[in-house]
Design a protein around this motif. Structure first.
Motif, PDB file in Angstrom:
ATOM      1  N   PRO A  27       0.815  -1.204   0.000  1.00 51.31           N
ATOM      2  CA  PRO A  27       0.000   0.000   0.000  1.00 51.31           C
ATOM      3  C   PRO A  27       0.849   1.256   0.000  1.00 51.31           C
ATOM      4  N   GLY A  28       0.427   2.257  -0.756  1.00 45.45           N
ATOM      5  CA  GLY A  28       1.143   3.516  -0.820  1.00 45.45           C
ATOM      6  C   GLY A  28       2.171   3.581  -1.923  1.00 45.45           C
ATOM      7  N   VAL A  29       2.495   2.431  -2.544  1.00 48.37           N
ATOM      8  CA  VAL A  29       3.469   2.383  -3.639  1.00 48.37           C
ATOM      9  C   VAL A  29       2.727   2.340  -4.962  1.00 48.37           C
ATOM     10  N   ASN A  30       3.176   3.140  -5.929  1.00 48.43           N
ATOM     11  CA  ASN A  30       2.544   3.171  -7.245  1.00 48.43           C
ATOM     12  C   ASN A  30       3.359   2.347  -8.234  1.00 48.43           C
ATOM     13  N   LYS A  31       2.742   1.305  -8.778  1.00 50.43           N
ATOM     14  CA  LYS A  31       3.442   0.517  -9.791  1.00 50.43           C
ATOM     15  C   LYS A  31       2.440  -0.285 -10.607  1.00 50.43           C
ATOM     16  N   ILE A  32       2.880  -0.691 -11.769  1.00 44.05           N
ATOM     17  CA  ILE A  32       2.111  -1.584 -12.623  1.00 44.05           C
ATOM     18  C   ILE A  32       3.038  -2.709 -13.063  1.00 44.05           C
ATOM     19  N   VAL A  33       2.537  -3.933 -13.021  1.00 46.84           N
ATOM     20  CA  VAL A  33       3.297  -5.102 -13.464  1.00 46.84           C
ATOM     21  C   VAL A  33       2.532  -5.701 -14.641  1.00 46.84           C
ATOM     22  N   VAL A  34       3.178  -5.799 -15.778  1.00 45.96           N
ATOM     23  CA  VAL A  34       2.519  -6.279 -17.002  1.00 45.96           C
ATOM     24  C   VAL A  34       3.113  -7.622 -17.422  1.00 45.96           C
ATOM     25  N   TYR A  35       2.251  -8.480 -18.006  1.00 52.93           N
ATOM     26  CA  TYR A  35       2.639  -9.843 -18.354  1.00 52.93           C
ATOM     27  C   TYR A  35       2.404 -10.105 -19.836  1.00 52.93           C
ATOM     28  N   GLU A  36       3.247 -10.964 -20.359  1.00 53.73           N
ATOM     29  CA  GLU A  36       3.203 -11.318 -21.781  1.00 53.73           C
ATOM     30  C   GLU A  36       1.963 -12.131 -22.122  1.00 53.73           C
ATOM     31  N   HIS A  37       1.479 -12.945 -21.184  1.00 52.87           N
ATOM     32  CA  HIS A  37       0.325 -13.805 -21.439  1.00 52.87           C
ATOM     33  C   HIS A  37      -0.755 -13.553 -20.390  1.00 52.87           C
ATOM     34  N   ALA A  38      -1.935 -14.104 -20.665  1.00 56.65           N
ATOM     35  CA  ALA A  38      -3.039 -14.019 -19.707  1.00 56.65           C
ATOM     36  C   ALA A  38      -2.700 -14.807 -18.441  1.00 56.65           C
ATOM     37  N   GLU A  39      -3.440 -14.537 -17.355  1.00 55.65           N
ATOM     38  CA  GLU A  39      -3.263 -15.231 -16.082  1.00 55.65           C
ATOM     39  C   GLU A  39      -1.870 -15.016 -15.490  1.00 55.65           C
ATOM     40  N   ILE A  63       1.115  -7.121 -24.111  1.00 55.25           N
ATOM     41  CA  ILE A  63       0.539  -7.237 -22.762  1.00 55.25           C
ATOM     42  C   ILE A  63      -0.831  -7.912 -22.817  1.00 55.25           C
ATOM     43  N   CYS A  64      -0.990  -8.972 -21.996  1.00 54.96           N
ATOM     44  CA  CYS A  64      -2.266  -9.701 -21.944  1.00 54.96           C
ATOM     45  C   CYS A  64      -2.877  -9.751 -20.543  1.00 54.96           C
ATOM     46  N   SER A  65      -2.106  -9.433 -19.518  1.00 61.93           N
ATOM     47  CA  SER A  65      -2.627  -9.374 -18.149  1.00 61.93           C
ATOM     48  C   SER A  65      -1.740  -8.418 -17.361  1.00 61.93           C
ATOM     49  N   LEU A  66      -2.255  -7.941 -16.237  1.00 59.77           N
ATOM     50  CA  LEU A  66      -1.472  -6.977 -15.462  1.00 59.77           C
ATOM     51  C   LEU A  66      -1.998  -6.854 -14.042  1.00 59.77           C
ATOM     52  N   ARG A  67      -1.129  -6.291 -13.189  1.00 61.28           N
ATOM     53  CA  ARG A  67      -1.480  -5.984 -11.801  1.00 61.28           C
ATOM     54  C   ARG A  67      -1.138  -4.519 -11.529  1.00 61.28           C
ATOM     55  N   VAL A  68      -2.030  -3.836 -10.801  1.00 63.06           N
ATOM     56  CA  VAL A  68      -1.821  -2.426 -10.458  1.00 63.06           C
ATOM     57  C   VAL A  68      -1.824  -2.282  -8.945  1.00 63.06           C
ATOM     58  N   THR A  69      -0.832  -1.574  -8.433  1.00 61.03           N
ATOM     59  CA  THR A  69      -0.763  -1.233  -7.014  1.00 61.03           C
ATOM     60  C   THR A  69      -0.722   0.287  -6.881  1.00 61.03           C
ATOM     61  N   GLY A  70      -1.583   0.837  -6.021  1.00 63.43           N
ATOM     62  CA  GLY A  70      -1.578   2.278  -5.812  1.00 63.43           C
ATOM     63  C   GLY A  70      -2.453   3.021  -6.798  1.00 63.43           C
ATOM     64  N   GLN A  71      -1.929   4.115  -7.334  1.00 67.75           N
ATOM     65  CA  GLN A  71      -2.684   4.978  -8.235  1.00 67.75           C
ATOM     66  C   GLN A  71      -3.031   4.256  -9.548  1.00 67.75           C
ATOM     67  N   PRO A  72      -4.111   4.684 -10.223  1.00 69.07           N
ATOM     68  CA  PRO A  72      -4.474   4.074 -11.512  1.00 69.07           C
ATOM     69  C   PRO A  72      -3.440   4.388 -12.597  1.00 69.07           C
ATOM     70  N   TRP A  73      -3.510   3.588 -13.656  1.00 66.60           N
ATOM     71  CA  TRP A  73      -2.692   3.799 -14.842  1.00 66.60           C
ATOM     72  C   TRP A  73      -3.611   3.878 -16.066  1.00 66.60           C
TER      73      TRP A  73
END
Length: 374
Positions: A27-39, A63-73
């Motif tokens: 919490p409080g950290v802004n980042k996005i993690v993107v993945y080559e495939h789904a799931e 990019i086929c899937s991703l995770r977001v922490t913090g602020q939107p992207w």
């Protein structure tokens, strides 16, 4: 051009644990993690700042899937933040709508608290107007398919063509003044739904100000009475066991200030003591009851011709302590007041008295002084 910080790893189908570890939310950290495939499978990259062209980092249109922490992207289908835009708030996206079509990423670093947008019936901010401060389905009112211009006062807004967040949408940024939907968006008289983007979870740390502790109430409560009578001329062993166990309770609660910025569902911990970590979740578990077992030792002998009475007493204390909350969100830190309150009955003690035991026939032996607990 300075490139954003990145992290590269290969995550196979049998390495879900590795992926979870790499992308664990803070919490409080802004980042996005993107993945080559789904799931969340395949190559994985992590970004903490804007990426104007993913192709320059060998990760464009994959990019086929991703995770977001913090602020939107906001993700774009063309480099330099052009093409169609797609918003991703904090959370996990096992698949994305535009798989293998995203070419740029932009972090929403703006303040998303207290959003506000003003909609106008005609171009150039003319005609009737409507101020909106929360997600709204215009089909439920009189302003559906009537909007032709807008001004954004605060927040980042998504404007949809159809109700229920359906259809093409426009991303409206803070301070944006769009005088003519038809000329600039081809969107005139088409707006049916709009909503502000939501900020991610803040990081919260709590410091209990014990030096400002206040005792609101303190009293003794009798929880047990044990009586033993020795009518003989010899010392006797007490007829009950040498100890008893009692259950005590501690009621803990937390009170937020009326002006708190924290939303329902946010949780944090209070380290009250080494063995007591109180978890507070706003709107759900701002209080808890803790139970402990306490063993009390009892006298082993009763003197001759003596009646021994043991009172088991619980000391109940009500204490309130100010708490300073430090809230970190979107690289900004603020402080808020709170209050920890505890009603505790964990302290148990024994008080015992002795008096002459009744003689046969109802007579009493000479009086003897009461003896308090040693």
């Amino acid at each position: 051009m300075a490139l954003p910080s990145i992290q590269l790893s290969s995550v196979g189908g049998g390495e879900a644990g590795q992926a979870q570890l790499l992308c664990s939310a803070q919490p409080g950290v802004n980042k996005i993690v993107v993945y080559e495939h789904a799931e969340f499978e395949g190559l994985c990259r992590e970004f903490t700042s804007d990426v104007p062209d993913l192709h320059e980092l060998d990760f464009g249109d994959c990019i086929c899937s991703l995770r977001v922490t913090g602020q939107p992207w906001i993700a774009y289908t063309a480099p330099k933040y052009e093409g169609d835009a797609y918003a991703f708030e904090e959370g996990e996206y096992r698949t994305v709508e535009k798989s293998r079509a995203l070419s740029a990423l932009r972090l929403v670093h703006h303040d998303l608290a207290e959003p506000q947008i003003t909609l106008y019936e005609h171009p150039d901010y003319a005609g009737q107007s409507k101020v909106v401060t929360e997600e709204t389905n215009l089909t439920y009112g009189y302003f559906n398919d009537r909007v032709s211009s807008h001004v954004v006062q605060r927040g980042v807004w998504l404007l949809y063509r159809h109700p229920a967040r359906a259809g093409w949408y426009h991303v409206a940024w803070p301070g944006e003044r769009l005088p003519d939907y038809k000329a600039e968006l081809g969107f005139q008289n088409c707006l049916s739904h709009l909503r502000p983007l939501q900020a991610g979870r803040p990081a919260v740390s709590a410091r209990i100000l014990w030096d400002q502790r206040r005792v609101e109430d303190e009293r003794d409560v009798l929880i047990d009475e044990i009586v033993g009578v020795n009518t003989t001329d010899l010392e006797q062993t007490f007829t009950t066991s040498s100890s008893r166990e009692y259950v005590t309770t501690t009621l803990q609660s937390f009170r937020f200030s009326n002006a708190t910025s924290l939303r329902v569902g946010l949780s944090f911990t209070l380290a009250v003591e080494a063995s007591n970590v109180f978890t507070v979740e706003k709107g759900r578990s701002e209080s808890s009851t803790r139970r402990d077992r306490v063993e009390v030792q009892l006298p082993a002998k009763i003197p001759p011709r003596t009646e021994l009475t043991i009172h088991v007493v619980r000391k109940e204390s009500t204490v309130s302590v100010p708490v300073q909350l430090t809230v970190t969100q979107n690289e900004r830190t603020t402080t808020e007041p709170g209050e920890y309150r505890c009603v505790s009955g964990r302290t148990i003690s024994t008080k015992y008295t002795m008096k002459p035991a009744p003689l046969p026939g109802g007579e009493h032996s000479p009086a003897a002084p009461c003896t308090p607990e040693p």
